[in-house]
Design a protein around this motif. Sequence first.
Motif, PDB file in Angstrom:
ATOM      1  N   ASP A 146       0.855  -1.181   0.000  1.00 45.20           N
ATOM      2  CA  ASP A 146       0.000   0.000   0.000  1.00 45.20           C
ATOM      3  C   ASP A 146       0.892   1.232   0.000  1.00 45.20           C
ATOM      4  OD1 ASP A 146       0.945   0.309   2.580  1.00 45.20           O
ATOM      5  OD2 ASP A 146      -0.911  -0.316   3.542  1.00 45.20           O
ATOM      6  N   ASP A 147       0.290   2.387   0.131  1.00 43.58           N
ATOM      7  CA  ASP A 147       1.069   3.634   0.031  1.00 43.58           C
ATOM      8  C   ASP A 147       2.086   3.787   1.154  1.00 43.58           C
ATOM      9  OD1 ASP A 147      -0.409   4.245  -2.195  1.00 43.58           O
ATOM     10  OD2 ASP A 147      -1.889   5.461  -1.105  1.00 43.58           O
ATOM     11  N   ASN A 148       1.909   3.058   2.253  1.00 43.74           N
ATOM     12  CA  ASN A 148       2.815   3.186   3.398  1.00 43.74           C
ATOM     13  C   ASN A 148       3.901   2.116   3.405  1.00 43.74           C
ATOM     14  OD1 ASN A 148       1.223   5.327   4.519  1.00 43.74           O
ATOM     15  ND2 ASN A 148      -0.247   3.773   5.231  1.00 43.74           N
ATOM     16  N   SER A 149       3.924   1.238   2.403  1.00 44.04           N
ATOM     17  CA  SER A 149       4.880   0.130   2.390  1.00 44.04           C
ATOM     18  C   SER A 149       6.285   0.620   2.066  1.00 44.04           C
ATOM     19  CB  SER A 149       4.452  -0.920   1.354  1.00 44.04           C
ATOM     20  OG  SER A 149       3.177  -1.436   1.663  1.00 44.04           O
ATOM     21  N   SER A 150       7.257   0.009   2.760  1.00 43.09           N
ATOM     22  CA  SER A 150       8.658   0.375   2.522  1.00 43.09           C
ATOM     23  C   SER A 150       9.433  -0.745   1.842  1.00 43.09           C
ATOM     24  CB  SER A 150       9.338   0.710   3.861  1.00 43.09           C
ATOM     25  OG  SER A 150       9.252  -0.391   4.763  1.00 43.09           O
ATOM     26  N   GLU A 170       7.896  -0.024  -3.735  1.00 45.35           N
ATOM     27  CA  GLU A 170       8.335   1.290  -4.194  1.00 45.35           C
ATOM     28  C   GLU A 170       7.351   2.383  -3.803  1.00 45.35           C
ATOM     29  OE1 GLU A 170       9.023   0.987  -8.376  1.00 45.35           O
ATOM     30  OE2 GLU A 170      10.795  -0.280  -8.153  1.00 45.35           O
ATOM     31  N   GLY A 171       6.731   2.217  -2.606  1.00 43.85           N
ATOM     32  CA  GLY A 171       5.834   3.248  -2.080  1.00 43.85           C
ATOM     33  C   GLY A 171       4.497   3.331  -2.769  1.00 43.85           C
ATOM     34  N   GLU A 172       4.144   2.332  -3.548  1.00 48.23           N
ATOM     35  CA  GLU A 172       2.867   2.351  -4.266  1.00 48.23           C
ATOM     36  C   GLU A 172       2.018   1.150  -3.859  1.00 48.23           C
ATOM     37  OE1 GLU A 172       3.640   2.482  -8.399  1.00 48.23           O
ATOM     38  OE2 GLU A 172       4.584   4.467  -8.364  1.00 48.23           O
ATOM     39  N   SER A 173       0.705   1.328  -3.973  1.00 47.23           N
ATOM     40  CA  SER A 173      -0.211   0.245  -3.630  1.00 47.23           C
ATOM     41  C   SER A 173      -0.185  -0.835  -4.705  1.00 47.23           C
ATOM     42  CB  SER A 173      -1.643   0.789  -3.499  1.00 47.23           C
ATOM     43  OG  SER A 173      -1.732   1.707  -2.431  1.00 47.23           O
ATOM     44  N   VAL A 174      -0.573  -2.040  -4.315  1.00 46.53           N
ATOM     45  CA  VAL A 174      -0.624  -3.156  -5.251  1.00 46.53           C
ATOM     46  C   VAL A 174      -1.640  -2.870  -6.353  1.00 46.53           C
ATOM     47  CG1 VAL A 174      -2.369  -4.354  -3.849  1.00 46.53           C
ATOM     48  CG2 VAL A 174      -0.925  -5.672  -5.418  1.00 46.53           C
ATOM     49  N   THR A 175      -1.313  -3.230  -7.557  1.00 46.44           N
ATOM     50  CA  THR A 175      -2.235  -3.027  -8.676  1.00 46.44           C
ATOM     51  C   THR A 175      -3.145  -4.248  -8.828  1.00 46.44           C
ATOM     52  OG1 THR A 175      -0.728  -4.007 -10.286  1.00 46.44           O
ATOM     53  CG2 THR A 175      -0.482  -1.651  -9.841  1.00 46.44           C
ATOM     54  N   ASP A 176      -4.202  -4.080  -9.592  1.00 45.07           N
ATOM     55  CA  ASP A 176      -5.108  -5.208  -9.836  1.00 45.07           C
ATOM     56  C   ASP A 176      -4.374  -6.351 -10.531  1.00 45.07           C
ATOM     57  OD1 ASP A 176      -7.139  -3.781  -8.693  1.00 45.07           O
ATOM     58  OD2 ASP A 176      -7.953  -3.048 -10.606  1.00 45.07           O
ATOM     59  N   GLU A 177      -3.486  -5.993 -11.451  1.00 49.93           N
ATOM     60  CA  GLU A 177      -2.729  -7.016 -12.178  1.00 49.93           C
ATOM     61  C   GLU A 177      -1.818  -7.792 -11.224  1.00 49.93           C
ATOM     62  OE1 GLU A 177       0.507  -7.381 -15.857  1.00 49.93           O
ATOM     63  OE2 GLU A 177      -0.436  -5.443 -15.389  1.00 49.93           O
ATOM     64  N   GLU A 178      -1.147  -7.082 -10.319  1.00 55.05           N
ATOM     65  CA  GLU A 178      -0.255  -7.740  -9.366  1.00 55.05           C
ATOM     66  C   GLU A 178      -1.052  -8.631  -8.410  1.00 55.05           C
ATOM     67  OE1 GLU A 178       3.299  -4.369  -9.066  1.00 55.05           O
ATOM     68  OE2 GLU A 178       1.556  -4.283  -7.724  1.00 55.05           O
ATOM     69  N   ARG A 179      -2.212  -8.142  -7.981  1.00 54.39           N
ATOM     70  CA  ARG A 179      -3.058  -8.919  -7.075  1.00 54.39           C
ATOM     71  C   ARG A 179      -3.528 -10.207  -7.743  1.00 54.39           C
ATOM     72  NH1 ARG A 179      -6.647  -5.604  -6.705  1.00 54.39           N
ATOM     73  NH2 ARG A 179      -5.906  -4.349  -4.937  1.00 54.39           N
ATOM     74  N   GLU A 217      -4.976   2.365   6.895  1.00 54.37           N
ATOM     75  CA  GLU A 217      -3.667   2.044   7.457  1.00 54.37           C
ATOM     76  C   GLU A 217      -3.401   0.543   7.512  1.00 54.37           C
ATOM     77  OE1 GLU A 217      -2.631   5.318  10.717  1.00 54.37           O
ATOM     78  OE2 GLU A 217      -4.607   4.418  11.057  1.00 54.37           O
ATOM     79  N   LEU A 218      -4.411  -0.257   7.289  1.00 54.57           N
ATOM     80  CA  LEU A 218      -4.256  -1.709   7.352  1.00 54.57           C
ATOM     81  C   LEU A 218      -4.086  -2.283   5.950  1.00 54.57           C
ATOM     82  CD1 LEU A 218      -6.969  -2.546  10.033  1.00 54.57           C
ATOM     83  CD2 LEU A 218      -4.495  -2.335  10.359  1.00 54.57           C
ATOM     84  N   PRO A 219      -3.143  -3.182   5.747  1.00 59.61           N
ATOM     85  CA  PRO A 219      -2.900  -3.726   4.404  1.00 59.61           C
ATOM     86  C   PRO A 219      -3.882  -4.825   4.042  1.00 59.61           C
ATOM     87  CG  PRO A 219      -1.380  -4.705   5.956  1.00 59.61           C
ATOM     88  CD  PRO A 219      -2.176  -3.682   6.740  1.00 59.61           C
ATOM     89  N   GLU A 220      -4.140  -4.970   2.769  1.00 61.78           N
ATOM     90  CA  GLU A 220      -4.898  -6.139   2.312  1.00 61.78           C
ATOM     91  C   GLU A 220      -3.937  -7.319   2.251  1.00 61.78           C
ATOM     92  OE1 GLU A 220      -5.892  -5.850  -1.989  1.00 61.78           O
ATOM     93  OE2 GLU A 220      -5.105  -3.808  -1.803  1.00 61.78           O
ATOM     94  N   SER A 221      -4.480  -8.522   2.269  1.00 62.32           N
ATOM     95  CA  SER A 221      -3.602  -9.695   2.340  1.00 62.32           C
ATOM     96  C   SER A 221      -4.303 -10.938   1.817  1.00 62.32           C
ATOM     97  CB  SER A 221      -3.157  -9.936   3.783  1.00 62.32           C
ATOM     98  OG  SER A 221      -4.278 -10.226   4.610  1.00 62.32           O
ATOM     99  N   PHE A 222      -3.479 -11.942   1.555  1.00 61.40           N
ATOM    100  CA  PHE A 222      -3.960 -13.295   1.300  1.00 61.40           C
ATOM    101  C   PHE A 222      -3.592 -14.146   2.515  1.00 61.40           C
ATOM    102  CE2 PHE A 222      -3.720 -11.785  -3.104  1.00 61.40           C
ATOM    103  CZ  PHE A 222      -4.921 -12.276  -3.627  1.00 61.40           C
ATOM    104  N   ARG A 223      -4.572 -14.844   3.085  1.00 62.98           N
ATOM    105  CA  ARG A 223      -4.341 -15.720   4.236  1.00 62.98           C
ATOM    106  C   ARG A 223      -4.277 -17.162   3.734  1.00 62.98           C
ATOM    107  NH1 ARG A 223      -3.616 -12.611   9.032  1.00 62.98           N
ATOM    108  NH2 ARG A 223      -4.324 -10.525   8.440  1.00 62.98           N
TER     109      ARG A 223
END
Length: 304
Positions: free
Chosen positions: A64-68, A73-82, A130-136
């Motif tokens: 997401d935007d807060n990822s280091s 690279e400071g950007e949220s995951v794209t639909d293609e990446e997901r 502030e919470l990331p999306e994820s795969f469990r």
Amino acid sequence: MRLGFILREAAKGLRQNVVMVVSVVLVTFVSLTFIGASVLLQLQINQMKGYWYDRMEVAVYLCDDNSSSPNCEGESVTDEERDNIRAMIESEQMAPYVKEYAYESKEQAFKNFQDQFKNSEIVDQVTAAELPESFRIALQDPEKYPIIQEAFSTVDGVDTVLDQHELLEKIFQVVRVASAAAAIVAIVMIACAVLLTGTTIQLSAMHRRLETTIMRLVGASKATIQLPFVIEGVIASVIGAILATGTLWLLMKFLVQDKLAAGNADIAFISTGEVWLVAPGLLILGIVLATISSVITLKRYLKV
């Protein structure tokens, strides 16, 4: 060898050394209680592992935007990446390792967070953004986590890969330390019990030296002379083992089952039944220690 005579002599020794016998009972009781507690703690660890390991997941957190992470690279995951990550999870390559999986959006993560921390002050300090999306991912074999980590940690759109088993293992490690501490205390107390048992037998033998000398002169065997003293130590240790078992049962019943288990229904606690599995070992250990201590002492102080 007359059994009645041996038992009468043992009973007489117990009456003559009441204070020392009580001391042996108490020290044996404390030491065996610590040993039993240490064993029960280990059984609880195994129980929790078996229960929780089947329920633990690997969390693949997305960018997401807060990822280091360098993957983000400071950007949220794209639909293609997901979609690519989802395809990897469903691929034949991952089939031997993945039992099942679920996608958790930011909104679902926030709802779960609110449920989990509803009684905490931090619940109002966190937003869904502030919470990331994820795969469990639930694994076929939890020990295969490194394969999942290696496969997904460098994939574009993945922030981090977290194994919940590692978090749980930290908790188990704390319990193991407590179990080890109880075992160390138990070993020290066992040493005290052995020494105290030996001292009690020594005093008893010294008080009855004239009797044992007469018995030897009239032809009594070494076993006939020594057995009453051994029985004295064994009886004291057996009483200590019984008290230790009763104490462990009470702790399991009123502390673990009635308090902890009743208030934490989602945790698999051991029951009072495990106490009865441990009890024979405590009894045998007490008898063995008392016998060894008595025999060694009698060889040194009772020359027959």
